[in-house]
Design an enzyme around this catalytic site. Structure first.
Site, PDB file in Angstrom:
ATOM      1  N   SER A 170       0.769  -1.033   0.052  1.00 25.98           N
ATOM      2  CA  SER A 170       0.066  -0.074  -0.141  1.00 25.98           C
ATOM      3  C   SER A 170       0.747   1.393  -0.091  1.00 25.98           C
ATOM      4  CB  SER A 170      -0.817   0.008   1.197  1.00 25.98           C
ATOM      5  OG  SER A 170      -1.842   1.007   1.128  1.00 25.98           O
ATOM      6  N   THR A 171       0.744   2.184   0.919  1.00 26.18           N
ATOM      7  CA  THR A 171       1.512   3.314   1.280  1.00 26.18           C
ATOM      8  C   THR A 171       2.797   3.147   0.721  1.00 26.18           C
ATOM      9  OG1 THR A 171      -0.118   4.118   2.730  1.00 26.18           O
ATOM     10  CG2 THR A 171       1.918   5.662   2.453  1.00 26.18           C
ATOM     11  N   HIS A 196      -2.538  -0.881  -3.336  1.00 25.71           N
ATOM     12  CA  HIS A 196      -3.712  -0.022  -3.149  1.00 25.71           C
ATOM     13  C   HIS A 196      -3.480   1.103  -4.184  1.00 25.71           C
ATOM     14  CE1 HIS A 196      -4.270  -1.934   1.266  1.00 25.71           C
ATOM     15  NE2 HIS A 196      -4.727  -2.603   0.091  1.00 25.71           N
ATOM     16  N   MET A 289       0.028   1.343   4.939  1.00 28.99           N
ATOM     17  CA  MET A 289      -0.607   1.598   6.043  1.00 28.99           C
ATOM     18  C   MET A 289      -1.949   0.706   6.427  1.00 28.99           C
ATOM     19  SD  MET A 289      -2.524   5.152   6.899  1.00 28.99           S
ATOM     20  CE  MET A 289      -3.441   5.155   5.586  1.00 28.99           C
ATOM     21  N   ASP A 292      -4.484  -4.719   5.891  1.00 27.98           N
ATOM     22  CA  ASP A 292      -4.886  -5.660   4.590  1.00 27.98           C
ATOM     23  C   ASP A 292      -3.641  -6.560   4.397  1.00 27.98           C
ATOM     24  OD1 ASP A 292      -6.735  -6.469   2.660  1.00 27.98           O
ATOM     25  OD2 ASP A 292      -5.645  -5.159   1.299  1.00 27.98           O
TER      26      ASP A 292
END
Length: 357
Positions: A170-171, A196, A289, A292
């Protein structure tokens, strides 16, 4: 409670106003300055010392990318890009992430004021994530730990088709995935990726990776046979799943409900890999972050897969890997630069006669 200090840079007075309203509506953050262009922003940054900067990608007087490049060289700080949901906007955003931006949000195409207000929770979460990010000095090339050491190689693409590498991020993940894939040899096992990212941006992401890597990288269209030397990225509008058809692994695209507020979701991909590939899969969870992917990775482990998590020091945001490690889903934890060699080394050791070091 010390509030997160935010400076907003955008040439649109409406966007500046709406973003200010969104940030100031949160109990843990506040806007300490707004600027219509990078020249004004430069002075604001000196005066207010913000924790996070939100930056429009296209502005007058100085291009957002030029400003970002100078900022990350002279005064590195967490930057959240505010991008247009267009092909040009996605290309510029990919470049901004390469230059050091932590993450991005997209402007709605229509009804900007109401559209941005619908994004309140998303924008607030991304600002919180950015405020916790580790900002590292930028380098021209992906510097990797042990990068000069020859990586384990596969003997033949045809003999490695049973093995798969499954990645979630993600991030900070776009750059982490780039660094990982650039070390993959052309005969590596097939790779499935859930990052993401909103619809439209995964196309640019895949195209850029394909131009940089030895392997072929595509945005998955679904119903593709998973081939060695190929990576398939979940499209921003759908979950990506691994399925099996006879002797072949196949991709599947599904627009079911978001999981952990995400579509694509890492948990969805990891769970499908646990069911379809079992011990033939290697799981990799990278910077991001939230949580997930943690439960899905645990299911992969229970199905016989061997899993790796990125360590805290090399993560932009140590959220997803931390959650996976905390529940015992990861077998090994390592710096980003070491992960490609460790993954290929594991496959070489446990992949039978088809692999060699």
């Amino acid at each position: 409670m010390t509030k997160i200090k935010v400076v907003i840079v955008d040439d649109s007075a409406l966007i500046r106003s709406v973003m200010t309203e969104i940030v100031n509506s949160q109990p843990d953050m506040e806007v300490v300055g707004v600027a219509p262009d990078p020249l004004v922003a430069r002075e604001l940054i000196k005066r207010t010392n913000p924790d996070v900067l939100t930056l429009d990608v296209e502005m007058p007087k100085m291009d957002g990318l030029d400003f970002l490049e100078k900022l990350m060289r002279l005064r590195p700080m967490p930057v959240l890009m505010v991008s247009s949901l267009t092909e040009r906007g996605s290309e510029i955003t990919m470049r901004a992430l390469e230059l050091g931006a932590v993450d991005f949000v997209t402007k709605p195409k229509i009804s900007i004021q109401s559209g941005m207000r619908e994004y309140t929770e998303l924008i607030a979460d991304k600002i919180r994530g950015a405020s916790r990010a580790r900002i590292k000095p930028r380098t021209l090339h992906a510097a990797t730990a042990g990068g000069t050491t020859p990586l384990p190689q596969l003997r033949s693409p045809l003999t490695s088709s049973e093995k798969l590498i499954i990645i979630g991020a993600s991030t900070g993940g776009t750059e982490a995935i780039r660094e990982f894939l650039m070390q993959m040899p052309s005969d590596c096992p097939g790779i499935l990726i859930a990052q993401h990212m909103p619809e439209g941006f995964t196309t640019s992401f895949a195209r850029r990776l394909d131009s940089l890597c030895k392997i072929s990288v595509v945005e998955s269209a679904g119903n593709e046979r998973v081939l060695p030397g190929h990576a398939y990225i979940a499209p921003g509008h759908s979950h990506l799943l691994l399925t099996r058809s006879g002797a072949n692994y196949m991709t599947k695209i599904e627009q079911s409900e978001p999981v952990n507020r995400h579509r694509p979701s890492v948990d969805v991909l990891f769970r499908s890999a646990a069911q379809a590939a079992g011990k033939n899969a290697v799981g990799v969870i990278l910077t991001g972050m939230g949580k997930d992917g943690a439960q899905g990775m645990l299911e992969m482990k229970n199905a016989g897969a061997h899993n790796f998590a990125q360590d805290e020091a090399s993560c932009v945001v140590f959220g997803m890997p931390r959650e996976a490690i905390a529940i015992g889903a990861a077998h090994e934890v390592a710096a980003l630069g070491a992960l490609p060699g460790l993954v290929l080394g594991h496959l070489a050791t446990h992949g039978g006669r088809a692999l060699r070091v």
